[in-house]
Design a protein around this motif. Structure first.
Motif, PDB file in Angstrom:
ATOM      1  N   ALA A  11      28.484  36.882  30.047  1.00  0.00           N
ATOM      2  CA  ALA A  11      29.107  37.995  29.339  1.00  0.00           C
ATOM      3  C   ALA A  11      28.144  39.171  29.229  1.00  0.00           C
ATOM      4  O   ALA A  11      28.538  40.334  29.411  1.00  0.00           O
ATOM      5  CB  ALA A  11      29.566  37.550  27.950  1.00  0.00           C
ATOM      6  N   LYS A  12      26.892  38.882  28.965  1.00  0.00           N
ATOM      7  CA  LYS A  12      25.895  39.949  28.878  1.00  0.00           C
ATOM      8  C   LYS A  12      25.699  40.621  30.234  1.00  0.00           C
ATOM      9  O   LYS A  12      25.616  41.861  30.325  1.00  0.00           O
ATOM     10  CB  LYS A  12      24.564  39.389  28.372  1.00  0.00           C
ATOM     11  CG  LYS A  12      23.489  40.451  28.177  1.00  0.00           C
ATOM     12  CD  LYS A  12      22.227  39.842  27.584  1.00  0.00           C
ATOM     13  CE  LYS A  12      21.163  40.915  27.346  1.00  0.00           C
ATOM     14  NZ  LYS A  12      19.940  40.323  26.732  1.00  0.00           N
ATOM     15  N   ALA A  13      25.658  39.804  31.285  1.00  0.00           N
ATOM     16  CA  ALA A  13      25.523  40.374  32.626  1.00  0.00           C
ATOM     17  C   ALA A  13      26.707  41.259  32.971  1.00  0.00           C
ATOM     18  O   ALA A  13      26.555  42.324  33.593  1.00  0.00           O
ATOM     19  CB  ALA A  13      25.386  39.249  33.653  1.00  0.00           C
ATOM     20  N   ALA A  14      27.901  40.831  32.548  1.00  0.00           N
ATOM     21  CA  ALA A  14      29.101  41.630  32.796  1.00  0.00           C
ATOM     22  C   ALA A  14      29.030  42.959  32.058  1.00  0.00           C
ATOM     23  O   ALA A  14      29.393  44.016  32.600  1.00  0.00           O
ATOM     24  CB  ALA A  14      30.345  40.849  32.376  1.00  0.00           C
ATOM     25  N   PRO A 248      31.351  35.193  39.071  1.00  0.00           N
ATOM     26  CA  PRO A 248      32.798  35.182  39.283  1.00  0.00           C
ATOM     27  C   PRO A 248      33.540  35.241  37.946  1.00  0.00           C
ATOM     28  O   PRO A 248      32.988  34.896  36.896  1.00  0.00           O
ATOM     29  CB  PRO A 248      33.051  33.860  40.007  1.00  0.00           C
ATOM     30  CG  PRO A 248      31.907  32.983  39.585  1.00  0.00           C
ATOM     31  CD  PRO A 248      30.727  33.893  39.444  1.00  0.00           C
ATOM     32  N   LEU A 249      34.795  35.658  38.004  1.00  0.00           N
ATOM     33  CA  LEU A 249      35.571  35.871  36.787  1.00  0.00           C
ATOM     34  C   LEU A 249      35.808  34.564  36.036  1.00  0.00           C
ATOM     35  O   LEU A 249      36.285  33.581  36.607  1.00  0.00           O
ATOM     36  CB  LEU A 249      36.917  36.506  37.132  1.00  0.00           C
ATOM     37  CG  LEU A 249      37.866  36.740  35.952  1.00  0.00           C
ATOM     38  CD1 LEU A 249      37.293  37.765  34.985  1.00  0.00           C
ATOM     39  CD2 LEU A 249      39.243  37.179  36.452  1.00  0.00           C
ATOM     40  N   ARG A 250      35.439  34.558  34.776  1.00  0.00           N
ATOM     41  CA  ARG A 250      35.837  33.466  33.884  1.00  0.00           C
ATOM     42  C   ARG A 250      37.229  33.837  33.364  1.00  0.00           C
ATOM     43  O   ARG A 250      37.357  34.626  32.418  1.00  0.00           O
ATOM     44  CB  ARG A 250      34.839  33.328  32.731  1.00  0.00           C
ATOM     45  CG  ARG A 250      33.463  32.808  33.167  1.00  0.00           C
ATOM     46  CD  ARG A 250      32.490  32.782  31.994  1.00  0.00           C
ATOM     47  NE  ARG A 250      31.202  32.195  32.359  1.00  0.00           N
ATOM     48  CZ  ARG A 250      30.799  30.976  32.006  1.00  0.00           C
ATOM     49  NH1 ARG A 250      31.587  30.212  31.263  1.00  0.00           N
ATOM     50  NH2 ARG A 250      29.629  30.514  32.384  1.00  0.00           N
ATOM     51  N   ASP A 251      38.266  33.273  33.972  1.00  0.00           N
ATOM     52  CA  ASP A 251      39.610  33.777  33.727  1.00  0.00           C
ATOM     53  C   ASP A 251      40.347  33.056  32.601  1.00  0.00           C
ATOM     54  O   ASP A 251      41.548  33.225  32.438  1.00  0.00           O
ATOM     55  CB  ASP A 251      40.443  33.763  35.009  1.00  0.00           C
ATOM     56  CG  ASP A 251      40.723  32.357  35.526  1.00  0.00           C
ATOM     57  OD1 ASP A 251      40.127  31.388  34.989  1.00  0.00           O
ATOM     58  OD2 ASP A 251      41.524  32.238  36.467  1.00  0.00           O
ATOM     59  N   LYS A 252      39.630  32.240  31.833  1.00  0.00           N
ATOM     60  CA  LYS A 252      40.175  31.684  30.589  1.00  0.00           C
ATOM     61  C   LYS A 252      39.313  32.177  29.436  1.00  0.00           C
ATOM     62  O   LYS A 252      38.080  32.110  29.507  1.00  0.00           O
ATOM     63  CB  LYS A 252      40.197  30.160  30.580  1.00  0.00           C
ATOM     64  CG  LYS A 252      41.272  29.524  31.474  1.00  0.00           C
ATOM     65  CD  LYS A 252      40.759  29.308  32.845  1.00  0.00           C
ATOM     66  CE  LYS A 252      41.775  28.596  33.744  1.00  0.00           C
ATOM     67  NZ  LYS A 252      41.293  28.575  35.145  1.00  0.00           N
ATOM     68  N   GLN A 304      35.370  31.668  29.206  1.00  0.00           N
ATOM     69  CA  GLN A 304      34.480  32.519  28.420  1.00  0.00           C
ATOM     70  C   GLN A 304      34.810  32.323  26.945  1.00  0.00           C
ATOM     71  O   GLN A 304      35.927  32.606  26.518  1.00  0.00           O
ATOM     72  CB  GLN A 304      34.643  34.001  28.783  1.00  0.00           C
ATOM     73  CG  GLN A 304      33.780  34.945  27.970  1.00  0.00           C
ATOM     74  CD  GLN A 304      32.299  34.644  28.135  1.00  0.00           C
ATOM     75  OE1 GLN A 304      31.753  34.716  29.242  1.00  0.00           O
ATOM     76  NE2 GLN A 304      31.644  34.282  27.052  1.00  0.00           N
ATOM     77  N   ILE A 305      33.863  31.827  26.179  1.00  0.00           N
ATOM     78  CA  ILE A 305      34.094  31.583  24.756  1.00  0.00           C
ATOM     79  C   ILE A 305      33.829  32.862  23.970  1.00  0.00           C
ATOM     80  O   ILE A 305      32.794  33.510  24.120  1.00  0.00           O
ATOM     81  CB  ILE A 305      33.182  30.456  24.226  1.00  0.00           C
ATOM     82  CG1 ILE A 305      33.476  29.140  24.977  1.00  0.00           C
ATOM     83  CG2 ILE A 305      33.365  30.275  22.729  1.00  0.00           C
ATOM     84  CD1 ILE A 305      34.895  28.631  24.813  1.00  0.00           C
ATOM     85  N   LEU A 348      39.796  46.598  34.647  1.00  0.00           N
ATOM     86  CA  LEU A 348      38.839  45.798  35.415  1.00  0.00           C
ATOM     87  C   LEU A 348      39.537  44.777  36.316  1.00  0.00           C
ATOM     88  O   LEU A 348      39.058  44.472  37.411  1.00  0.00           O
ATOM     89  CB  LEU A 348      37.878  45.087  34.460  1.00  0.00           C
ATOM     90  CG  LEU A 348      36.917  45.989  33.679  1.00  0.00           C
ATOM     91  CD1 LEU A 348      36.115  45.174  32.671  1.00  0.00           C
ATOM     92  CD2 LEU A 348      35.981  46.743  34.625  1.00  0.00           C
ATOM     93  N   LEU A 349      40.666  44.249  35.859  1.00  0.00           N
ATOM     94  CA  LEU A 349      41.404  43.254  36.635  1.00  0.00           C
ATOM     95  C   LEU A 349      42.289  43.894  37.704  1.00  0.00           C
ATOM     96  O   LEU A 349      42.782  43.203  38.597  1.00  0.00           O
ATOM     97  CB  LEU A 349      42.275  42.396  35.711  1.00  0.00           C
ATOM     98  CG  LEU A 349      41.538  41.498  34.715  1.00  0.00           C
ATOM     99  CD1 LEU A 349      42.515  40.912  33.712  1.00  0.00           C
ATOM    100  CD2 LEU A 349      40.791  40.389  35.443  1.00  0.00           C
ATOM    101  N   GLY A 350      42.528  45.196  37.576  1.00  0.00           N
ATOM    102  CA  GLY A 350      43.379  45.881  38.535  1.00  0.00           C
ATOM    103  C   GLY A 350      44.857  45.650  38.320  1.00  0.00           C
ATOM    104  O   GLY A 350      45.641  45.610  39.272  1.00  0.00           O
TER     105      GLY A 350
END
Length: 534
Positions: A11-14, A248-252, A304-305, A348-350
């Motif tokens: 999350a920080k990197a994002a 990669p996307l943490r999509d949950k 992602q919590i 961001l997700l488009g």
């Protein structure tokens, strides 16, 4: 208190990668300036009429005095019990507001006949019904209002003195309500339902019930400048990047209430995230978790919590939760911050965060079943009082509920999730919520739990429009005693069964595995089901 947020790990990197880009693209100031081009040309038409929530604090200020005056009028007449008939954003925001601020509001967001009857039997002589529907044609809300109109008349009470309507200007409900003499509050038509917490849909029911809605608006106003600024400290940009910008996307998105004073916030955020992002085969799946839910121990790479705490900075110093997002804040500030963040996540997700292209499909299927009234599909087998049906491959040849659930879990893809959809009276069968953790532990994957039909206005969009990685456990129940809907050719029991069957049919058409369990003796079979899965 406004907002505090702490990010670490992915999350920080994002945040470090995405926020400077968002700042450079003037996204925050663009949202605040109601710029509909931020989500691409395909979304521009919808976005141009769905950004009114940005101005909700100022637009809603005049409501405060009106709502307070009407509440005083009701109280002076000895009318002090407030019931809200609404679905989706019309009920979820008032629910979190009133629970957090400690005032009583009965939420009626079900078509289960037992739940409707229990509400009708509760202090009718001193009850006000607030019926909220943006479109003015929400079937559930219309049916609930009809039931209350009939009950008031049967008790010798003029419905015009006890029913308050919240709707969009020009809706069919507005015309009908004015003709009936009901008090009508009109909401901003440029705000979608899930973004309506700080509009009439969130404020009128909450204020009538006694919540200090002026303070709620003050809290949102206090964070507004931060959210409007194109800067690295913008909380909406930070949160949006943290949940939708990982690579990669943490999509949950697992949302955990861990010390926050806000009651039920994750349920409100669930709709905002799922209905806004779950489309075009993409999306973020919100998963409402407890502090001891199995997903937290699993540390799944696609989850992602986000932990809702009392103080994010103090919590970070006291406890280590690497890779998690910690966030705290006042209720009004949190509502507005998450609205900004999900709008940012859409960019961001488009995808277009303001439409909901797949919500209508289940409604249409339910209407078709109500019109056609087909004979119920015979169960594949019955174990005890539990009737078992399902798509190919998930009904066990062993004729066992447990084995069928195991077969459903076996159908989970490596990046998949399991959704439990309970079309039952949630006030009578709260124990069914235990299924969530039981199935998460058995599957090792994220599990969502939704009470039907209310989740159709929430995660229901993600189920059909999001990534095709879900498997679905649907639970229905035979009504103990059905209840007629005045002026309709179908009952509440028939309506909820049609909604469940329609939802299952649409999921099957999308190729999703569905296991359907019908409880013929609701409370007894619910306990039997839980015992079978423990």
């Amino acid at each position: 208190m406004t907002i505090a947020i702490h990010v670490s790990g992915d999350a920080k990197a994002a945040v470090q990668a995405q926020v400077p880009v968002l700042v450079g693209d003037l996204v925050a100031s663009g949202i605040t300036a109601l710029n509909p081009t931020l989500w691409g040309s395909a979304a521009e038409a919808e976005a141009s009429k769905r950004l009114g929530w940005v101005e909700a604090v100022s637009v809603s200020r005049p409501l405060v005095a009106e709502v307070e005056a009407l509440r005083a009028q009701f109280l002076s007449a000895g009318i002090d019990h407030f019931v809200l008939a609404g679905m989706g954003g019309s009920s979820l925001a008032p629910e979190v507001i009133t629970k957090t601020l400690g005032v009583e509001l009965t939420i009626l967001d079900s078509t289960a006949p037992e739940q409707i009857r229990a509400a009708l039997d509760d202090r009718l002589a001193s009850t006000v019904l607030i019926a909220s529907s943006k479109s003015g044609g929400t079937l559930e809300t219309d049916s609930q209002r009809r039931a209350y109109e009939a009950a008031f008349r049967a008790a010798g009470i003029d419905p015009a003195t006890r029913i308050v309507i919240v709707t969009d200007p020009g809706s069919p409900l507005e015309a009908e309500a004015r003709e009936a003499g009901y008090r009508v509050f009109l909401a901003d038509p440029d705000v979608g339902g899930r973004y309506s917490a700080l509009t009439a849909f969130g404020l009128v029911p909450s204020g009538l019930a006694g919540a200090a809605i002026d303070e709620l608006l003050d809290e949102a106003e206090a964070i507004s400048l931060n959210l409007a600024e194109d800067g690295d400290e913008n909380f909406g940009l930070i949160l949006g990047a943290a949940i939708a910008g990982t690579s990669p996307l943490r999509d949950k998105t697992g949302i955990v209430s861990d010390g926050t004073h806000i009651v039920g916030f994750a349920d409100w955020a669930e709709q905002l995230i799922a209905e806004s992002t779950g489309k075009d085969g993409k999306g973020l799946l919100p998963v409402v978790l407890d502090v001891d839910s199995p997903e937290l121990a699993e540390r799944l790479p696609d989850v992602q919590i986000v932990r809702l705490v009392a103080d994010a900075h103090e919590f970070h110093l006291r406890e280590r939760h690497p890779g998690e997002v910690l966030i705290s804040g006042s209720l009004g500030a949190m509502l507005l911050t998450w609205e900004y963040a999900v709008a940012v996540a859409g960019r961001l997700l488009g995808i277009d965060p303001f439409d909901q292209p797949d919500v209508e499909s289940a409604k249409q299927a339910a209407r078709g079943l109500l019109d056609a009234r087909p004979e119920p599909e015979a169960p594949s087998f019955v174990e005890g009082g539990i009737e078992v049906r399902g798509t190919a491959g998930v009904v066990s040849a062993e004729a066992s509920v447990r084995a069928s659930v195991d077969a459903l879990i076996a159908a989970l893809p490596a990046d998949g999730y399991l959704a439990v959809m309970a079309y039952v009276d949630r006030t009578a069968l709260p124990q069914l919520a235990e299924l969530r953790d039981l199935l998460a532990a058995r599957s090792g994957r994220p599990v969502t739990f939704g009470w039907g039909p209310r989740f159709l206005h929430s995660t229901g969009q993600y189920h059909k429009g999001g990534p095709a990685t879900g498997v679905f456990l649907q639970i229905t129940a035979d009504p103990g005693a059905d209840l007629a809907i005045p002026g309709r050719p179908f009952s509440f029991g028939q309506l909820i069964q049609a909604q469940a069957a329609g939802d299952a049919a649409v999921l099957e058409q999308h190729g999703r595995p569905v296991l359907r369990l019908n409880l013929t003796n609701a409370s007894l079979d619910a306990d039997t089901l839980l015992s079978a899965l423990r």
